[in-house]
Design a protein around this motif. Sequence first.
Motif, PDB file in Angstrom:
ATOM      1  N   VAL A  79       0.841  -1.202   0.000  1.00  0.00           N
ATOM      2  CA  VAL A  79       0.000   0.000   0.000  1.00  0.00           C
ATOM      3  C   VAL A  79       0.876   1.251   0.000  1.00  0.00           C
ATOM      4  O   VAL A  79       0.652   2.184  -0.771  1.00  0.00           O
ATOM      5  N   SER A  80       1.884   1.260   0.849  1.00  0.00           N
ATOM      6  CA  SER A  80       2.786   2.407   0.936  1.00  0.00           C
ATOM      7  C   SER A  80       3.509   2.634  -0.388  1.00  0.00           C
ATOM      8  O   SER A  80       3.601   3.777  -0.873  1.00  0.00           O
ATOM      9  N   ALA A  81       4.012   1.584  -0.995  1.00  0.00           N
ATOM     10  CA  ALA A  81       4.727   1.712  -2.264  1.00  0.00           C
ATOM     11  C   ALA A  81       3.814   2.249  -3.359  1.00  0.00           C
ATOM     12  O   ALA A  81       4.222   3.095  -4.161  1.00  0.00           O
ATOM     13  N   ASN A  82       2.573   1.772  -3.394  1.00  0.00           N
ATOM     14  CA  ASN A  82       1.622   2.255  -4.396  1.00  0.00           C
ATOM     15  C   ASN A  82       1.328   3.741  -4.207  1.00  0.00           C
ATOM     16  O   ASN A  82       1.266   4.498  -5.171  1.00  0.00           O
ATOM     17  N   GLU A  83       1.153   4.149  -2.959  1.00  0.00           N
ATOM     18  CA  GLU A  83       0.899   5.565  -2.671  1.00  0.00           C
ATOM     19  C   GLU A  83       2.087   6.421  -3.074  1.00  0.00           C
ATOM     20  O   GLU A  83       1.936   7.473  -3.686  1.00  0.00           O
ATOM     21  N   MET A  84       3.284   5.984  -2.714  1.00  0.00           N
ATOM     22  CA  MET A  84       4.481   6.756  -3.034  1.00  0.00           C
ATOM     23  C   MET A  84       4.722   6.799  -4.542  1.00  0.00           C
ATOM     24  O   MET A  84       5.116   7.837  -5.080  1.00  0.00           O
ATOM     25  N   GLN A  85       4.470   5.690  -5.212  1.00  0.00           N
ATOM     26  CA  GLN A  85       4.654   5.657  -6.661  1.00  0.00           C
ATOM     27  C   GLN A  85       3.694   6.631  -7.341  1.00  0.00           C
ATOM     28  O   GLN A  85       4.091   7.378  -8.234  1.00  0.00           O
ATOM     29  N   SER A  86       2.463   6.639  -6.899  1.00  0.00           N
ATOM     30  CA  SER A  86       1.474   7.565  -7.452  1.00  0.00           C
ATOM     31  C   SER A  86       1.877   9.009  -7.195  1.00  0.00           C
ATOM     32  O   SER A  86       1.820   9.853  -8.085  1.00  0.00           O
ATOM     33  N   ALA A  87       2.316   9.282  -5.971  1.00  0.00           N
ATOM     34  CA  ALA A  87       2.725  10.645  -5.620  1.00  0.00           C
ATOM     35  C   ALA A  87       3.962  11.052  -6.394  1.00  0.00           C
ATOM     36  O   ALA A  87       4.095  12.201  -6.819  1.00  0.00           O
ATOM     37  N   THR A  88       4.889  10.122  -6.594  1.00  0.00           N
ATOM     38  CA  THR A  88       6.111  10.427  -7.330  1.00  0.00           C
ATOM     39  C   THR A  88       5.787  10.811  -8.769  1.00  0.00           C
ATOM     40  O   THR A  88       6.357  11.759  -9.309  1.00  0.00           O
ATOM     41  N   LYS A  89       4.860  10.091  -9.372  1.00  0.00           N
ATOM     42  CA  LYS A  89       4.454  10.441 -10.733  1.00  0.00           C
ATOM     43  C   LYS A  89       3.903  11.858 -10.768  1.00  0.00           C
ATOM     44  O   LYS A  89       4.234  12.637 -11.656  1.00  0.00           O
ATOM     45  N   ASP A  90       3.042  12.182  -9.794  1.00  0.00           N
ATOM     46  CA  ASP A  90       2.475  13.535  -9.722  1.00  0.00           C
ATOM     47  C   ASP A  90       3.565  14.573  -9.525  1.00  0.00           C
ATOM     48  O   ASP A  90       3.576  15.619 -10.173  1.00  0.00           O
ATOM     49  N   MET A  91       4.496  14.286  -8.604  1.00  0.00           N
ATOM     50  CA  MET A  91       5.562  15.246  -8.317  1.00  0.00           C
ATOM     51  C   MET A  91       6.500  15.416  -9.500  1.00  0.00           C
ATOM     52  O   MET A  91       6.902  16.527  -9.825  1.00  0.00           O
ATOM     53  N   LEU A  92       6.857  14.329 -10.162  1.00  0.00           N
ATOM     54  CA  LEU A  92       7.761  14.426 -11.303  1.00  0.00           C
ATOM     55  C   LEU A  92       7.112  15.183 -12.444  1.00  0.00           C
ATOM     56  O   LEU A  92       7.785  15.926 -13.163  1.00  0.00           O
ATOM     57  N   GLY A  93       5.821  15.012 -12.584  1.00  0.00           N
ATOM     58  CA  GLY A  93       5.103  15.800 -13.591  1.00  0.00           C
ATOM     59  C   GLY A  93       5.221  17.280 -13.283  1.00  0.00           C
ATOM     60  O   GLY A  93       5.438  18.110 -14.178  1.00  0.00           O
ATOM     61  N   GLY A  94       5.133  17.631 -12.018  1.00  0.00           N
ATOM     62  CA  GLY A  94       5.251  19.033 -11.603  1.00  0.00           C
ATOM     63  C   GLY A  94       6.679  19.543 -11.632  1.00  0.00           C
ATOM     64  O   GLY A  94       6.918  20.734 -11.772  1.00  0.00           O
TER      65      GLY A  94
END
Length: 101
Positions: A79-94
């Motif tokens: 669960v933690s890895a999925n959340e971080m992966q999703s957030a990382t995609k959002d952050m890298l986009g920004g």
Amino acid sequence: MFDKLMAAQQKAEEIKKRLDTVSVFAEVEGGAIKVTSTANKTITAIEINEDFFKGADKEELEELLLTAVNKVLQQAEDVSANEMQSATKDMLGGLGGMFGN
């Protein structure tokens, strides 16, 4: 650039706080032992069925408890890895503009 890094750090802290509110569960032997954890890998509850407890020997209880704890910690990690992966995609986009993309 600094603002984007600060925003990314703040987002990571928000995710960590949210993961504290997410519960994951694992059980073994058809529910004889149940373990609950947060997605930040903090064990919050361990339940052992009283009938199972009365009939189990020490080694069996220890082995099954270890199995249940490892299962719930793996679920928390997923669960933690999925959340971080999703957030990382959002952050890298920004952050893409920082690197000339």
